[in-house]
Design an enzyme around this catalytic site. Structure first.
Site, PDB file in Angstrom:
ATOM      1  N   ASN A  19     -29.997 -51.587  -8.747  1.00  0.00           N
ATOM      2  CA  ASN A  19     -31.055 -52.580  -8.688  1.00  0.00           C
ATOM      3  C   ASN A  19     -30.423 -53.951  -8.877  1.00  0.00           C
ATOM      4  O   ASN A  19     -29.212 -54.102  -8.702  1.00  0.00           O
ATOM      5  CB  ASN A  19     -32.160 -52.259  -9.706  1.00  0.00           C
ATOM      6  N   LYS A 100     -31.510 -47.024 -40.879  1.00  0.00           N
ATOM      7  CA  LYS A 100     -32.162 -48.272 -41.264  1.00  0.00           C
ATOM      8  C   LYS A 100     -33.223 -48.672 -40.242  1.00  0.00           C
ATOM      9  O   LYS A 100     -33.120 -48.297 -39.074  1.00  0.00           O
ATOM     10  CB  LYS A 100     -31.123 -49.385 -41.360  1.00  0.00           C
ATOM     11  N   TYR A 155     -34.959 -50.081  -2.582  1.00  0.00           N
ATOM     12  CA  TYR A 155     -33.630 -50.607  -2.893  1.00  0.00           C
ATOM     13  C   TYR A 155     -33.135 -51.498  -1.756  1.00  0.00           C
ATOM     14  O   TYR A 155     -33.801 -51.666  -0.732  1.00  0.00           O
ATOM     15  CB  TYR A 155     -32.677 -49.444  -3.188  1.00  0.00           C
ATOM     16  N   LYS A 183     -37.597 -53.366  -5.285  1.00  0.00           N
ATOM     17  CA  LYS A 183     -36.765 -54.246  -6.101  1.00  0.00           C
ATOM     18  C   LYS A 183     -36.779 -55.660  -5.538  1.00  0.00           C
ATOM     19  O   LYS A 183     -36.794 -55.856  -4.318  1.00  0.00           O
ATOM     20  CB  LYS A 183     -35.319 -53.735  -6.112  1.00  0.00           C
ATOM     21  N   ALA A 213     -38.178 -57.018 -10.862  1.00  0.00           N
ATOM     22  CA  ALA A 213     -36.975 -57.859 -10.919  1.00  0.00           C
ATOM     23  C   ALA A 213     -35.939 -57.334 -11.910  1.00  0.00           C
ATOM     24  O   ALA A 213     -34.865 -57.936 -12.063  1.00  0.00           O
ATOM     25  CB  ALA A 213     -37.352 -59.290 -11.278  1.00  0.00           C
ATOM     26  N   ASN A 214     -36.258 -56.241 -12.614  1.00  0.00           N
ATOM     27  CA  ASN A 214     -35.294 -55.630 -13.550  1.00  0.00           C
ATOM     28  C   ASN A 214     -34.680 -56.629 -14.534  1.00  0.00           C
ATOM     29  O   ASN A 214     -33.485 -56.570 -14.842  1.00  0.00           O
ATOM     30  CB  ASN A 214     -34.201 -54.880 -12.785  1.00  0.00           C
ATOM     31  N   GLU A 264     -40.655 -51.262 -20.393  1.00  0.00           N
ATOM     32  CA  GLU A 264     -39.780 -50.091 -20.287  1.00  0.00           C
ATOM     33  C   GLU A 264     -38.529 -50.231 -21.143  1.00  0.00           C
ATOM     34  O   GLU A 264     -37.880 -49.234 -21.447  1.00  0.00           O
ATOM     35  CB  GLU A 264     -39.406 -49.816 -18.825  1.00  0.00           C
ATOM     36  N   HIS A 321     -42.762 -45.962 -17.483  1.00  0.00           N
ATOM     37  CA  HIS A 321     -41.530 -45.922 -16.699  1.00  0.00           C
ATOM     38  C   HIS A 321     -41.034 -44.471 -16.649  1.00  0.00           C
ATOM     39  O   HIS A 321     -41.353 -43.676 -17.516  1.00  0.00           O
ATOM     40  CB  HIS A 321     -40.509 -46.805 -17.421  1.00  0.00           C
ATOM     41  N   GLU A 340     -45.214 -43.581 -12.671  1.00  0.00           N
ATOM     42  CA  GLU A 340     -44.180 -43.871 -11.681  1.00  0.00           C
ATOM     43  C   GLU A 340     -43.659 -42.543 -11.109  1.00  0.00           C
ATOM     44  O   GLU A 340     -43.733 -41.514 -11.757  1.00  0.00           O
ATOM     45  CB  GLU A 340     -43.045 -44.604 -12.415  1.00  0.00           C
ATOM     46  N   TYR A 342     -40.212 -40.987  -8.691  1.00  0.00           N
ATOM     47  CA  TYR A 342     -38.950 -41.279  -8.000  1.00  0.00           C
ATOM     48  C   TYR A 342     -38.652 -40.183  -6.991  1.00  0.00           C
ATOM     49  O   TYR A 342     -37.816 -39.330  -7.248  1.00  0.00           O
ATOM     50  CB  TYR A 342     -37.801 -41.391  -8.999  1.00  0.00           C
TER      51      TYR A 342
HETATM   52 MG   LIG Z   1     -38.712 -51.246 -13.838  1.00  0.00          MG
END
Ligand SMILES: [Mg+2]
Length: 388
Positions: A19, A100, A155, A183, A213-214, A264, A321, A340, A342
């Protein structure tokens, strides 16, 4: 009843894609099996989980920190009140012993993989699909409506390379999808706008196309690109800037009228609380994409959904996501907005098995016990490998 062992293996993702920011070439996923001492058909019942897609396996954290904590805990302390199921919240707490607060990074996905395996195990012990177990645990009845899904991908293709963005999206449409995500941010704005036009020719309307836009844009580029796409009426504008830059997110919500999507890369309840406090997210409009496999599992995820609702947001604004079978069950069980998908990439974890066909942009989990991961041939092979 007790946990007899926890075994894990790192499984490589197939498909060399990129991406705007990262290449997935060397990404892998932690597949985890929680093996109980309950024996059925001559084999111990095992719950299977994994830590979602698009990051890295967490073999070290799982093997050297989490596994010994769970195996050394008093077995009864990990059961719920009925004593017939494991308690995911207690197991989450045991996994976090001596950790922690803060710094929710790789640890959150290591715990997520384990905690999701507990949900699979409980559903298998009851011989029912995970979505039914999830719905019951959160006091919900399962809606009759199927889960809306969208095909994520879109892509970048080298010009003159044969295959085009349009080919890719048309392939998803032929598989039954009617909403898409592509993308942006990996090329200059003019090329990205041309790609949006190309995608719209398949999607048919801006409301059926989202852009991602990642996290690539700084504030100036985020606002400028937002202005240039405003007229398309896109479904949403996703992860525009750095996931923890809540000021950028807030500025965007003041300057971009369409929906924006993010979450995400937020791995805890506290991170989401900060997004709500400082990120400007708008009830009834913006989209939340937190992913249980990356954020400590479904116990923490349930707390996140509860927080969203208390702050005036709707669970229909939540689209996790991930694009895989575990999140399909979670969306169905919790009645979230959608999921989503894929198709064709991120094998063996991405996409859905043949028992869960996409029909008119929707899909429904099968009634296989647990998450039904054994119905995915590539995952089934990895599970056999893991359990020996
Ligand atoms: Mg994303």
């Amino acid at each position: 009843m007790k946990i007899a062992d926890i075994v894990t293996r790192s499984v490589k993702l197939e498909g060399a894609i990129s991406n705007a920011v990262v290449s997935f070439d060397d990404h892998d996923v932690s597949l985890v099996a929680v093996v109980s001492d309950v024996v059925r058909n001559g084999r111990p019942v095992a719950g299977i989980g994994f830590n979602s897609i698009g990051r890295y396996a967490q073999h070290g954290i799982l093997s050297t920190r989490i596994r010994p904590r769970i195996l050394n805990a008093a077995p009864d302390s990990l059961l719920d009140e009925s004593r017939t199921r494991f308690d995911p919240a207690r197991i989450y707490a045991a996994a976090m012993k001596n950790e922690k607060p803060g710094g929710h990074g790789d640890r959150a996905s290591a715990v997520g993989a384990l905690e999701l395996a507990i949900w699979d195990l409980n559903a298998k012990l009851d011989d029912r699909p995970a979505y039914a177990a999830v719905a019951e645990a959160f006091g919900r009845t399962v809606a009759a409506a199927r889960v809306p899904v969208y095909a994520a991908g879109g892509y970048y293709y080298a010009s003159g390379g044969g295959r085009t963005l349009r080919d890719e999206l048309q392939g998803y449409r032929d598989q039954g999808f009617d909403a898409f995500k592509i993308k942006v941010g990996g090329a200059d704005a003019a090329e990205d706008l041309a790609r949006i036009e190309e995608a719209l020719a398949v999607a048919g309307a801006g409301s059926r196309l989202a852009v991602d836009a990642n996290g690539r844009f700084g504030l100036h580029d985020a606002l400028t690109f937002g202005q240039s796409i405003a007229g398309y009426g896109l479904r949403w504008y996703e992860e525009v800037g750095d996931p923890l830059d809540f000021a950028l997110n807030q500025a965007l919500t003041h300057n971009y009228d369409g929906a924006i999507a993010t979450g995400e890369n937020l791995f805890s309840l506290q991170d989401v609380r900060n997004l709500l406090n400082f990120g400007g997210m708008r009830p009834g409009r913006d989209i939340f994409q937190m992913d249980a496999g990356l954020s400590y599992g479904l116990t923490e995820y349930g707390r996140i959904i509860d927080l969203l609702e208390r702050r005036g947001y709707s669970r229909e604004q939540v689209f996790p996501h991930g694009g895989h079978l575990i999140n399909l069950h979670i969306v169905a069980g919790l009645g979230l907005g959608g999921c989503e998908a894929y198709p064709g990439v991120f094998k063996p974890f991405g996409g859905f098995p043949p028992s869960c066909p996409v029909v008119d942009g929707t899909v429904w989990p099968s009634d296989a016990p647990g998450f039904g991961l054994e119905e995915m041939p590539g995952i089934a092979a990895a599970i056999s490998d893991l359990l020996g």
